[in-house]
Write an enzyme that holds these catalytic residues in place. Structure first.
Site, short mmCIF file in Angstrom:
data_model
loop_
_atom_site.label_atom_id
_atom_site.label_comp_id
_atom_site.label_asym_id
_atom_site.label_seq_id
_atom_site.Cartn_x
_atom_site.Cartn_y
_atom_site.Cartn_z
N ASP A 29 -8.96 42.63 22.30
CA ASP A 29 -9.67 42.79 21.35
C ASP A 29 -10.84 41.73 21.46
O ASP A 29 -10.67 40.50 21.64
CB ASP A 29 -8.65 42.58 20.11
CG ASP A 29 -9.43 43.02 18.87
OD1 ASP A 29 -9.40 44.29 18.55
OD2 ASP A 29 -9.88 42.16 18.01
N ASN A 85 -20.62 42.11 13.93
CA ASN A 85 -21.39 43.20 13.23
C ASN A 85 -22.20 42.92 11.74
O ASN A 85 -23.23 43.52 11.54
CB ASN A 85 -20.21 44.49 13.05
CG ASN A 85 -20.59 45.57 13.94
OD1 ASN A 85 -21.72 45.58 14.51
ND2 ASN A 85 -19.60 46.57 13.92
N HIS A 112 -25.16 46.74 12.93
CA HIS A 112 -24.43 47.80 13.81
C HIS A 112 -24.80 48.15 15.19
O HIS A 112 -24.41 48.37 16.18
CB HIS A 112 -24.11 49.19 12.84
CG HIS A 112 -23.03 49.14 11.87
ND1 HIS A 112 -21.84 48.63 11.99
CD2 HIS A 112 -23.28 48.87 10.47
CE1 HIS A 112 -21.14 48.56 10.98
NE2 HIS A 112 -22.09 48.83 9.94
N ASP A 139 -23.41 47.87 18.60
CA ASP A 139 -23.06 48.86 19.76
C ASP A 139 -23.40 48.31 20.96
O ASP A 139 -22.57 48.70 22.13
CB ASP A 139 -23.98 50.17 19.32
CG ASP A 139 -23.16 50.76 18.21
OD1 ASP A 139 -22.13 50.54 17.87
OD2 ASP A 139 -24.04 51.88 17.46
N GLU A 198 -13.21 47.88 18.33
CA GLU A 198 -13.44 46.92 19.36
C GLU A 198 -12.41 46.59 20.02
O GLU A 198 -12.23 45.51 20.86
CB GLU A 198 -14.02 45.45 18.58
CG GLU A 198 -12.74 44.75 17.89
CD GLU A 198 -12.74 45.27 16.14
OE1 GLU A 198 -12.19 44.59 15.47
OE2 GLU A 198 -13.22 46.37 15.93
#
Length: 323
Positions: free
Chosen positions: A189, A197, A202, A206, A233
């Protein structure tokens, strides 16, 4: 007799002008009809193949039976070994159907053909000929393959998605436990990814996921290893023929690669860099989970322990290790 000859000649002319590529073999396997559509498909003229058993040269680079040859030999059992898909619905009557990638030597290139072959018998039930028809469905096959890839691929990162991960985990579990081989699982993770973020947006998030996916896959170097985006994630890796110690080594290598990338995470504090928490589980001599679900749960619990231990570390079901 004249009427019979006229009907026969008409039937031959009709078959020669069919828009579907078609050829006909006699009961010995020699070509007696090779229609114009078959000429266009293969690049081989009727004059070069009629009277011979060289029809295979239109579709393959090495001699092998075409579907019509299997009808003559009543060899339905060989279809699975020679063709990509056996579509036969009435093999008891000698009607065979199959699909196959064919390399057309004369015109060049590969085409995916849907093939049907069936017998022609006289009034006494004796085989006198076999008709084979071919349909070029390359475009449909390629579209199908693209859809199958998309169905198992994470669209953002390009690595396997959860569906493919689940399928591969089940397959490798059965293969490993059947022969007593070890296998391992990593669950990882991205630490403080929400802060990343929320701070950078965003689109940056990405790009970050794509970069992490690239770093992770670079550190899993065998063809049999599978890296997947498990969700959000979170990433997961299946490591066949790997024990717990080997999996921990891979996990530490991944942690080091991410550390060396030094990806800033301003949302986690000034000067903060992105890190990973990694949970590791294995099926090996010392660890014997009862199912792939148990293996997955053990890695998930180890990941949770890594998060609870301050993040940026590797954890097994038994201990927390420095990354």
């Amino acid at each position: 007799m004249r009427a019979i000859r006229q009907h026969r000649n008409f039937a031959v002319r009709l078959m020669e002008h069919l828009v579907v590529p078609t050829f006909v073999l006699d009961e010995t396997g020699r070509v007696i009809i090779w229609n114009r559509s078959c000429e266009r498909l293969t690049g081989i003229s009727a004059g070069d193949v009629i009277g011979t058993k060289d029809h295979w040269q239109g579709f393959y680079t090495e001699e092998r039976p075409c579907l019509a040859d299997l009808v003559i030999g009543n060899a339905a059992e060989e279809i699975a070994d020679l063709y990509s898909v056996d579509c036969s619905s009435d093999p008891a009557r000698g009607i065979f159907s199959a699909e196959n990638w064919c390399h057309l030597p004369v015109v060049g290139g590969q085409r995916y053909l849907a093939i049907d072959a069936g017998p022609i018998k006289d009034e006494d039930g004796r085989l006198i000929a076999v008709v084979e028809t071919l349909r070029d469905i390359t475009v449909q096959k390629m579209a199908q393959e693209k859809l199958e890839v998309l169905a198992r691929q994470d669209p953002l990162t390009g690595i396997a998605n959860r569906r493919m991960f689940d399928e591969y985990l089940e397959t490798e579990w059965l293969a490993s436990t059947a022969v007593g081989h070890s296998m391992a699982l990593l669950m990882m993770d991205i630490d403080h990814f929400k802060a990343y973020n929320d701070t950078l947006g965003h689109l940056a998030g990405d790009s970050c996921l794509q970069r992490i996916a690239h770093l992770v896959t670079n550190e899993t170097r065998r063809d049999c290893d599978m890296c997947a985006r498990y969700g959000g994630e979170e990433f997961a890796i299946i490591l066949p023929r790997t024990n717990l110690a080997g999996a921990v080594a891979v996990a530490k290598r991944i942690s080091m690669a991410v550390a060396l990338a030094a990806i800033p995470n301003p949302g986690a504090g000034r000067g903060a860099k992105l890190t990973l928490s990694i949970g590791v589980s294995a099926f090996d001599g010392d660890n014997r989970p009862n199912s792939p679900t148990d293996l997955l749960n053990a890695a998930d619990l180890a990941l949770y322990a890594a998060k609870q231990s301050g993040r940026a570390c590797v954890c097994t079901p038994h201990q927390t290790l420095a990354a």
